[in-house]
Design an enzyme around this catalytic site. Structure first.
Site, short mmCIF file in Angstrom:
data_model
loop_
_atom_site.label_atom_id
_atom_site.label_comp_id
_atom_site.label_asym_id
_atom_site.label_seq_id
_atom_site.Cartn_x
_atom_site.Cartn_y
_atom_site.Cartn_z
CD GLN A 97 3.66 5.81 2.56
OE1 GLN A 97 2.62 5.24 2.24
NE2 GLN A 97 4.72 5.15 3.01
N GLY B 224 0.84 -1.19 0.00
CA GLY B 224 0.00 0.00 0.00
C GLY B 224 0.88 1.24 0.00
CB CYS C 230 6.05 2.13 7.12
SG CYS C 230 5.51 3.69 6.37
CG LEU C 231 6.49 1.10 1.01
CD1 LEU C 231 5.87 1.36 -0.36
CD2 LEU C 231 7.46 -0.07 0.95
CG HIS D 266 0.85 6.60 5.71
ND1 HIS D 266 2.02 7.17 6.17
CD2 HIS D 266 1.15 5.31 5.43
CE1 HIS D 266 2.98 6.25 6.17
NE2 HIS D 266 2.48 5.12 5.73
CG HIS E 183 0.29 1.03 7.33
ND1 HIS E 183 1.34 0.65 8.16
CD2 HIS E 183 0.86 1.84 6.39
CE1 HIS E 183 2.46 1.21 7.73
NE2 HIS E 183 2.19 1.93 6.65
CD GLU E 184 -0.82 2.43 2.93
OE1 GLU E 184 -0.51 3.63 2.79
OE2 GLU E 184 0.01 1.53 3.05
#
Length: 220
Positions: free
Chosen positions: A86, A81, A132-133, A178, A174-175
């Protein structure tokens, strides 16, 4: 959200796109072929720590291009995701290509998402590994509910409802976090947060090198 590779998870060939089952779907979503790779922001950058703005214009070439770029960037980074902040854009939008605990693949994007979690009295929290990216190379155990529903819009302004269980429910939570200006690090104790940041310091250069390799392969 970074992919959590768990060989114990069952594999299922079913695919849900934009919350609906489809008969077949390519390994790489069509958006990937149209997109350009964007730089992924890293913990400590201000855009990751403030709420994103609502999307108010739909059906535009700019919005479609952003979604295409996010899909390619997510796949280059081996993610499940990716939220718009991001890639440095403060809009309420995320994309995903994520399996659930049964191996069913879920692919899509959602704009202006609103997260609906189960009633607290019947809520089941699961501790599982999460990455997480924007925190490259770090993984930590994070409690999340095992079911989530997200309501929002697609890029043309049509209403969407996406339901997730298990690992996909984790991805949706999670997304959405963000877009509210929160990282999974914010859900950790001070000690665990320091551990995650140490992991990132040790592994980030290797992660960046792997992303460059995947980008080169996809560009061939």
């Amino acid at each position: 959200m970074a992919v959590h590779h768990d060989r114990s998870r069952p594999v299922d060939r079913r695919v849900h796109v934009q919350g609906r089952p489809v008969d077949s779907y390519p390994a790489l979503p069509p958006e990937v072929a149209r997109g350009s790779v964007r730089r992924i922001t890293v913990v400590g950058e201000e855009i990751l720590s403030r709420p994103c703005r609502e999307v108010t214009e739909f059906g535009t070439p700019e919005l479609s291009a952003l979604i295409d770029d996010m899909f390619l960037t997510m796949h280059v980074a081996d993610g499940a995701g990716l939220a718009a902040n991001q890639v440095g854009v403060d809009l309420r939008l995320f994309v995903y290509d994520c399996p659930d605990d049964h191996g069913v693949r879920h692919v899509g994007h959602i704009i202006n998402p609103v997260l609906d979690l189960p009633d607290p009295r019947g809520r089941r929290l699961i501790d599982d590994s999460e990455g997480c990216l924007s925190v490259p190379g770090a993984t930590m155990e994070v409690p999340r509910t095992d079911r989530a529903v997200v309501r929002g819009l697609d890029k043309d302004g049509n209403p969407l409802l996406v339901e997730g269980t298990g690992y996909f429910a984790r991805c949706l939570q999670h997304e959405t976090d963000h877009l509210l200006g929160h990282l999974y690090l914010d859900r950790l104790s001070k000690r665990d947060r320091k551990d995650a940041l140490r992991q990132m310091a040790d592994r980030r250069e290797h992660v960046f090198a792997q992303r460059e390799l995947r980008a080169a392969r996809l560009s061939r």
